[in-house]
Design an enzyme around this catalytic site. Sequence first.
Site, PDB file in Angstrom:
ATOM      1  N   ALA A   1       0.837  -1.201   0.000  1.00 11.21           N
ATOM      2  CA  ALA A   1       0.000   0.000   0.000  1.00 11.21           C
ATOM      3  C   ALA A   1       0.873   1.254   0.000  1.00 11.21           C
ATOM      4  CB  ALA A   1      -0.941  -0.016   1.206  1.00 11.21           C
TER       5      ALA A   1
ATOM      6  N   ASN B   1       5.113  -6.729   5.851  1.00 11.06           N
ATOM      7  CA  ASN B   1       4.673  -8.097   5.559  1.00 11.06           C
ATOM      8  C   ASN B   1       4.663  -8.349   4.066  1.00 11.06           C
ATOM      9  OD1 ASN B   1       4.141  -9.095   8.117  1.00 11.06           O
ATOM     10  ND2 ASN B   1       2.139  -8.083   8.182  1.00 11.06           N
TER      11      ASN B   1
ATOM     12  N   ARG C   1     -10.356 -19.183   3.206  1.00 10.55           N
ATOM     13  CA  ARG C   1      -9.398 -19.393   4.290  1.00 10.55           C
ATOM     14  C   ARG C   1     -10.065 -19.615   5.640  1.00 10.55           C
ATOM     15  NH1 ARG C   1      -4.826 -14.839   2.839  1.00 10.55           N
ATOM     16  NH2 ARG C   1      -3.714 -16.109   1.316  1.00 10.55           N
TER      17      ARG C   1
HETATM   18  P1  ADP Z   1       0.312  -3.410   3.528  1.00 15.71           P
HETATM   19  O1  ADP Z   1       0.334  -4.776   2.884  1.00 15.71           O
HETATM   20  O2  ADP Z   1      -1.055  -2.978   3.907  1.00 15.71           O
HETATM   21  O3  ADP Z   1       1.059  -2.413   2.710  1.00 15.71           O
HETATM   22  P2  ADP Z   1       2.553  -4.123   5.321  1.00 15.71           P
HETATM   23  O4  ADP Z   1       2.441  -4.881   6.574  1.00 15.71           O
HETATM   24  O5  ADP Z   1       3.206  -4.815   4.175  1.00 15.71           O
HETATM   25  O6  ADP Z   1       1.092  -3.577   4.938  1.00 15.71           O
HETATM   26  O7  ADP Z   1       3.385  -2.790   5.575  1.00 15.71           O
HETATM   27  C1  ADP Z   1       3.150  -1.950   6.675  1.00 15.71           C
HETATM   28  C2  ADP Z   1       4.435  -1.228   7.031  1.00 15.71           C
HETATM   29  O8  ADP Z   1       4.133  -0.164   7.916  1.00 15.71           O
HETATM   30  C3  ADP Z   1       5.463  -2.110   7.726  1.00 15.71           C
HETATM   31  O9  ADP Z   1       6.675  -2.090   7.016  1.00 15.71           O
HETATM   32  C4  ADP Z   1       5.605  -1.473   9.110  1.00 15.71           C
HETATM   33  O10 ADP Z   1       6.903  -1.565   9.632  1.00 15.71           O
HETATM   34  C5  ADP Z   1       5.203  -0.024   8.850  1.00 15.71           C
HETATM   35  N1  ADP Z   1       4.700   0.666  10.050  1.00 15.71           N
HETATM   36  C6  ADP Z   1       3.724   0.250  10.889  1.00 15.71           C
HETATM   37  N2  ADP Z   1       3.545   1.138  11.893  1.00 15.71           N
HETATM   38  C7  ADP Z   1       4.422   2.151  11.688  1.00 15.71           C
HETATM   39  C8  ADP Z   1       4.737   3.353  12.379  1.00 15.71           C
HETATM   40  N3  ADP Z   1       4.103   3.686  13.507  1.00 15.71           N
HETATM   41  N4  ADP Z   1       5.707   4.146  11.877  1.00 15.71           N
HETATM   42  C9  ADP Z   1       6.362   3.818  10.734  1.00 15.71           C
HETATM   43  N5  ADP Z   1       6.118   2.679  10.044  1.00 15.71           N
HETATM   44  C10 ADP Z   1       5.156   1.851  10.502  1.00 15.71           C
END
Ligand code: ADP
Length: 471
Positions: A15, A42, A294
Amino acid sequence: FDEIFDIIVVGSGFAGMSAAVQAAEEGDKVLVIDKMPVFGGNSTINGGAMAVAGSDHQAKAGIEDSVELMVSDMLTSGRGMNDVEMLKLVCDGTAESARWLESYGTVWKPFVQHFGGHSLPRVLQTRESSGAGIIRPLIAAAKKAGVTMYKQTKLIEFVQDGQQRVVGVKVKSGYFFPKEKSGSDKLLGARKGVIMATGGFGRDIPFRQMQQPRLTSELDSTNHPGANADALKQMMLIGANPIHLDQIQLGPWSSPDEKGFGTASQFNTAATYQNGIVVDVRTGERFFNELADRKARAEAIMTRRDDQGQPVYPIGFTNEKGAAKAQTLEWGLKYDVIKKADTLDDLAGLYGIPADKLKAQVAQWNQFVRDGEDKQFGRPLMQAFELTEGPWYAVRMWPKVHYCMGGVRVNTHSQVLHLISDKPIAGLYAAGEATGGIHGASRLGACAVAEGVVTGRNAARSAVKADALSL
Ligand code: ADP
């Protein structure tokens, strides 16, 4: 402010990276921050599979699909709890977004796959069988387009102006996950808006247990260690409306014999569930439709328990032909997560399954394939073939916490909506797993990539159009 950008994207998964590249394409000055020491969240450690309605791959394979059919499959899986407007927006954007990813260097495998709960084959998968096949090209594209990217930079709170518009973020720069006090404070300004692409909270055991008490520490998770609720809580603190937080997905393809996503997830998705069967070790019999969604599969597996309530791990298996498209086979064998047996008798012996019953079940399955109808569980048989000869490959199975269907409520402009007014919180956008509602009670496989890319770009398109403040 220490630094000022047009748009700040928080999170660097599907995203976040899609949002950043889209906004940069449109000429904005963009910053991406991620709290972890590596980019990709993720997204970079998952299977890299994207459900696409009406792809060129489907056309080549003679499969007729439509946006309406994909919406209807996701509604069925979501038990009707889905936000239909957002769902349509996602499905409608898949074909174009798959091509957009290709234009930045994602390479799809040449065939289309049939994942559980989809009524026909519509899943594209990266050549690498990993989300890295999407994230790496997007990071390269972002850098080329002049996007600034800071890792180890954690959003700790929002900065709002007198009208409650989000105008920036306070971050810990030089943050070492999970040390709360590490790093130093910085204020980053966002003239047009902040896009939250912060993922889910599958690894946040206390928070997930508040939503669903049965999700104890005994259940492993496929998520990266940073998948916690911190960012969600900050959005809630400024009025975001959290919905469906107790809808937490268990991945039905994982193995108790390794940690995290591991090798079994890809093996079972590409091999066992599409080309094999899953049996109870005590009876040698199937007990569910291996191509159900799932939620149905995970819940079915979790009913396999002994008198003390302890798991009795079911066995999923297929043969050489069925395992041909499983890229993790070699690693799974190496780590003894996947076992090889030359005959069904040997396979039964490995796991203590009654051999005669196992052989009878395989014979019955083959009869279903010949008849074109699964009389046990109604599994679709479009790509099914008879399981006639070994060698056999098998894994023990038990679900793991995988995905949060819940998150903040957004509108079709990807604006985060306020809990009380249900109006947009000015300057705040969200995309991907951080949002709630699109998938209802259960997300279909390969629909997180679809959601992340389509909603990330959607959020960026909206934010780009916002009035720029002079900060
Ligand atoms: P999506 O598939 O929805 O894009 P992901 O889990 O792949 O979600 O990515 C979410 C990212 O956001 C992760 O890399 C995580 O480390 C980052 N993240 C989550 N919370 C914070 C925060 N408070 N500050 C900075 N980065 C964050």
